[in-house]
Enzyme design. Sequence first.
Site, PDB file in Angstrom:
ATOM      1  N   ARG A 133       0.810  -1.208   0.000  1.00 28.91           N
ATOM      2  CA  ARG A 133       0.000   0.000   0.000  1.00 28.91           C
ATOM      3  C   ARG A 133       0.847   1.264   0.000  1.00 28.91           C
ATOM      4  O   ARG A 133       0.301   2.367  -0.038  1.00 28.91           O
ATOM      5  CB  ARG A 133      -0.840   0.016   1.277  1.00 28.91           C
TER       6      ARG A 133
ATOM      7  N   ARG B  56     -18.556  -2.671   9.056  1.00 30.62           N
ATOM      8  CA  ARG B  56     -17.193  -2.426   9.542  1.00 30.62           C
ATOM      9  C   ARG B  56     -17.089  -1.020  10.122  1.00 30.62           C
ATOM     10  O   ARG B  56     -17.627  -0.068   9.546  1.00 30.62           O
ATOM     11  CB  ARG B  56     -16.201  -2.567   8.367  1.00 30.62           C
TER      12      ARG B  56
ATOM     13  N   ARG C 285     -21.797  -1.847   2.485  1.00 30.39           N
ATOM     14  CA  ARG C 285     -21.236  -3.178   2.784  1.00 30.39           C
ATOM     15  C   ARG C 285     -21.706  -3.686   4.157  1.00 30.39           C
ATOM     16  O   ARG C 285     -21.684  -2.961   5.146  1.00 30.39           O
ATOM     17  CB  ARG C 285     -19.709  -3.115   2.787  1.00 30.39           C
TER      18      ARG C 285
HETATM   19  P1  AP5 Z   1      -8.576  -3.380   4.069  1.00 32.23           P
HETATM   20  O1  AP5 Z   1      -9.379  -4.341   4.782  1.00 32.23           O
HETATM   21  O2  AP5 Z   1      -7.495  -3.839   3.157  1.00 32.23           O
HETATM   22  O3  AP5 Z   1      -9.567  -2.392   3.344  1.00 32.23           O
HETATM   23  P2  AP5 Z   1      -9.527  -1.658   1.919  1.00 32.23           P
HETATM   24  O4  AP5 Z   1      -8.303  -1.769   1.092  1.00 32.23           O
HETATM   25  O5  AP5 Z   1      -9.911  -0.297   2.312  1.00 32.23           O
HETATM   26  O6  AP5 Z   1     -10.486  -2.477   1.088  1.00 32.23           O
HETATM   27  P3  AP5 Z   1     -11.915  -2.920   1.448  1.00 32.23           P
HETATM   28  O7  AP5 Z   1     -11.866  -4.205   2.214  1.00 32.23           O
HETATM   29  O8  AP5 Z   1     -12.682  -1.789   2.081  1.00 32.23           O
HETATM   30  O9  AP5 Z   1     -12.554  -3.096  -0.006  1.00 32.23           O
HETATM   31  P4  AP5 Z   1     -12.388  -4.201  -1.112  1.00 32.23           P
HETATM   32  O10 AP5 Z   1     -11.661  -3.610  -2.269  1.00 32.23           O
HETATM   33  O11 AP5 Z   1     -11.873  -5.493  -0.565  1.00 32.23           O
HETATM   34  O12 AP5 Z   1     -13.921  -4.349  -1.524  1.00 32.23           O
HETATM   35  P5  AP5 Z   1     -14.965  -5.520  -1.247  1.00 32.23           P
HETATM   36  O13 AP5 Z   1     -14.693  -6.666  -2.153  1.00 32.23           O
HETATM   37  O14 AP5 Z   1     -15.117  -5.793   0.203  1.00 32.23           O
HETATM   38  O15 AP5 Z   1      -7.830  -2.383   5.100  1.00 32.23           O
HETATM   39  C1  AP5 Z   1      -8.514  -1.837   6.217  1.00 32.23           C
HETATM   40  C2  AP5 Z   1      -7.532  -1.002   7.037  1.00 32.23           C
HETATM   41  O16 AP5 Z   1      -6.469  -1.835   7.540  1.00 32.23           O
HETATM   42  C3  AP5 Z   1      -6.803   0.108   6.271  1.00 32.23           C
HETATM   43  O17 AP5 Z   1      -7.580   1.292   6.187  1.00 32.23           O
HETATM   44  C4  AP5 Z   1      -5.536   0.282   7.129  1.00 32.23           C
HETATM   45  O18 AP5 Z   1      -5.822   0.995   8.305  1.00 32.23           O
HETATM   46  C5  AP5 Z   1      -5.222  -1.155   7.508  1.00 32.23           C
HETATM   47  N1  AP5 Z   1      -4.348  -1.808   6.517  1.00 32.23           N
HETATM   48  C6  AP5 Z   1      -4.673  -2.888   5.748  1.00 32.23           C
HETATM   49  N2  AP5 Z   1      -3.651  -3.221   4.946  1.00 32.23           N
HETATM   50  C7  AP5 Z   1      -2.648  -2.328   5.215  1.00 32.23           C
HETATM   51  C8  AP5 Z   1      -1.341  -2.156   4.666  1.00 32.23           C
HETATM   52  N3  AP5 Z   1      -0.866  -2.943   3.689  1.00 32.23           N
HETATM   53  N4  AP5 Z   1      -0.609  -1.134   5.156  1.00 32.23           N
HETATM   54  C9  AP5 Z   1      -1.066  -0.338   6.151  1.00 32.23           C
HETATM   55  N5  AP5 Z   1      -2.309  -0.450   6.694  1.00 32.23           N
HETATM   56  C10 AP5 Z   1      -3.089  -1.446   6.231  1.00 32.23           C
HETATM   57  O19 AP5 Z   1     -16.308  -4.815  -1.788  1.00 32.23           O
HETATM   58  C11 AP5 Z   1     -16.859  -3.704  -1.107  1.00 32.23           C
HETATM   59  C12 AP5 Z   1     -18.392  -3.783  -1.213  1.00 32.23           C
HETATM   60  O20 AP5 Z   1     -18.753  -3.656  -2.601  1.00 32.23           O
HETATM   61  C13 AP5 Z   1     -18.998  -5.123  -0.751  1.00 32.23           C
HETATM   62  O21 AP5 Z   1     -20.208  -4.862  -0.111  1.00 32.23           O
HETATM   63  C14 AP5 Z   1     -19.237  -5.906  -2.052  1.00 32.23           C
HETATM   64  O22 AP5 Z   1     -20.365  -6.781  -1.945  1.00 32.23           O
HETATM   65  C15 AP5 Z   1     -19.506  -4.787  -3.044  1.00 32.23           C
HETATM   66  N6  AP5 Z   1     -19.049  -5.098  -4.395  1.00 32.23           N
HETATM   67  C16 AP5 Z   1     -17.901  -5.730  -4.774  1.00 32.23           C
HETATM   68  N7  AP5 Z   1     -17.800  -5.802  -6.113  1.00 32.23           N
HETATM   69  C17 AP5 Z   1     -18.906  -5.197  -6.603  1.00 32.23           C
HETATM   70  C18 AP5 Z   1     -19.379  -4.939  -7.929  1.00 32.23           C
HETATM   71  N8  AP5 Z   1     -18.710  -5.348  -9.014  1.00 32.23           N
HETATM   72  N9  AP5 Z   1     -20.551  -4.278  -8.058  1.00 32.23           N
HETATM   73  C19 AP5 Z   1     -21.249  -3.879  -6.982  1.00 32.23           C
HETATM   74  N10 AP5 Z   1     -20.874  -4.085  -5.694  1.00 32.23           N
HETATM   75  C20 AP5 Z   1     -19.692  -4.739  -5.510  1.00 32.23           C
END
Ligand code: AP5
Length: 217
Positions: free
Chosen positions: A88, A162, A127
Site C-alpha cells: 500500500r 465495519r 457493505r
Molecule cells: P482493508 O481491509 O485492506 O480495506 P480496503 O483496502 O480499504 O479495502 P476494502 O476491504 O474496504 O474493499 P475491497 O476492495 O476489498 O472491496 P470488497 O470486495 O469488500 O484495510 C482496512 C484497514 O487496515 C486500512 O484502512 C488500514 O488501516 C489497515 N491496513 C490494511 N492493509 C494495510 C497495509 N498494507 N498497510 C497499512 N495499513 C493497512 O467490496 C466492497 C463492497 O462492494 C462489498 O459490499 C461488495 O459486496 C460490493 N461489491 C464488490 N464488487 C462489486 C461490484 N462489481 N458491483 C457492486 N458491488 C460490488
Amino acid sequence: MRIVLLGAPGSGKGTQAQRLIQAHGVPQVSTGDLLREAVAQGTELGKKAQSIMASGALVDDDTILGIIRERLARPDAAAGFILDGFPRTIGQADALNVLLAQLGQPLDAVVLMEVDSKALFDRLTGRRTCRTCGLVFNVHTAPPPSPPPCDGRCESPDLFQRPDDSEATIGRRLEVYEASTRPLVEYYRREGLLRSVDAEGDIDAVTARLNAAISAQ
Ligand code: AP5
C-alpha cells in the site's frame, strides 16, 4: 499464481479474491483481514492497529511487513498467493520485492481494479458482513437473501458494518489511497507488471475481465 490486487477501498479486491481462491487454488493474503483478526483476538498488534484502522490511516510499514513475512512463510503460500490490500506504500512494495527475490517467487502481475469514486462510496456505505459465516454482502448491490439462512453456511445472518465504513472514515481512506497507494500504479507500470481491469458493473463480469487480465501474456 502470484498476484497483487491493487485498488481503492471498495474496489472489490476481497470479493474477487474469494473467487480467485476457488478458481486457482491459492490463498488470499489480506493484510486488512489479518489486522481485523488481531483486533478481534485482542493481541498487542490488534490493540495497536484498532484505532489506526478506525481513523482510516495506515498501520506502519514495519508492522505490516512483519505480518506479511510470517504469512508468506506458511506452507499454503508456497504454491502462490493473491495479495489483497498489500502493498500500500512504495516502502512496502520495495520490501516485497526484496522478500520475493529471497524466496525466489517473483510476482506474475499486479492488477489495478478501477472503480469511479462515487461507486466506491456507495459500495462501502452499503457493505455488510455476516459475523457467523464471514460472507460479504451489500445493501445496495448484493443484499443477503431473505429469509435467512444467508447461504447455508450459517444458521442465521448476523450482519454488521465495519467500523471504518462510516462516511467520515471512508473519505479519509480514499484520501490516504490517493496519497500513499496510487503512486504504486506508476511503480508497477515501470516494472512491466501492471494490468488494469474495469471493476464496475456485474460482479461475474468483473471476474471474467480479471481472469482475462491475469491469463494475458
Ligand atoms: P482493508 O481491509 O485492506 O480495506 P480496503 O483496502 O480499504 O479495502 P476494502 O476491504 O474496504 O474493499 P475491497 O476492495 O476489498 O472491496 P470488497 O470486495 O469488500 O484495510 C482496512 C484497514 O487496515 C486500512 O484502512 C488500514 O488501516 C489497515 N491496513 C490494511 N492493509 C494495510 C497495509 N498494507 N498497510 C497499512 N495499513 C493497512 O467490496 C466492497 C463492497 O462492494 C462489498 O459490499 C461488495 O459486496 C460490493 N461489491 C464488490 N464488487 C462489486 C461490484 N462489481 N458491483 C457492486 N458491488 C460490488
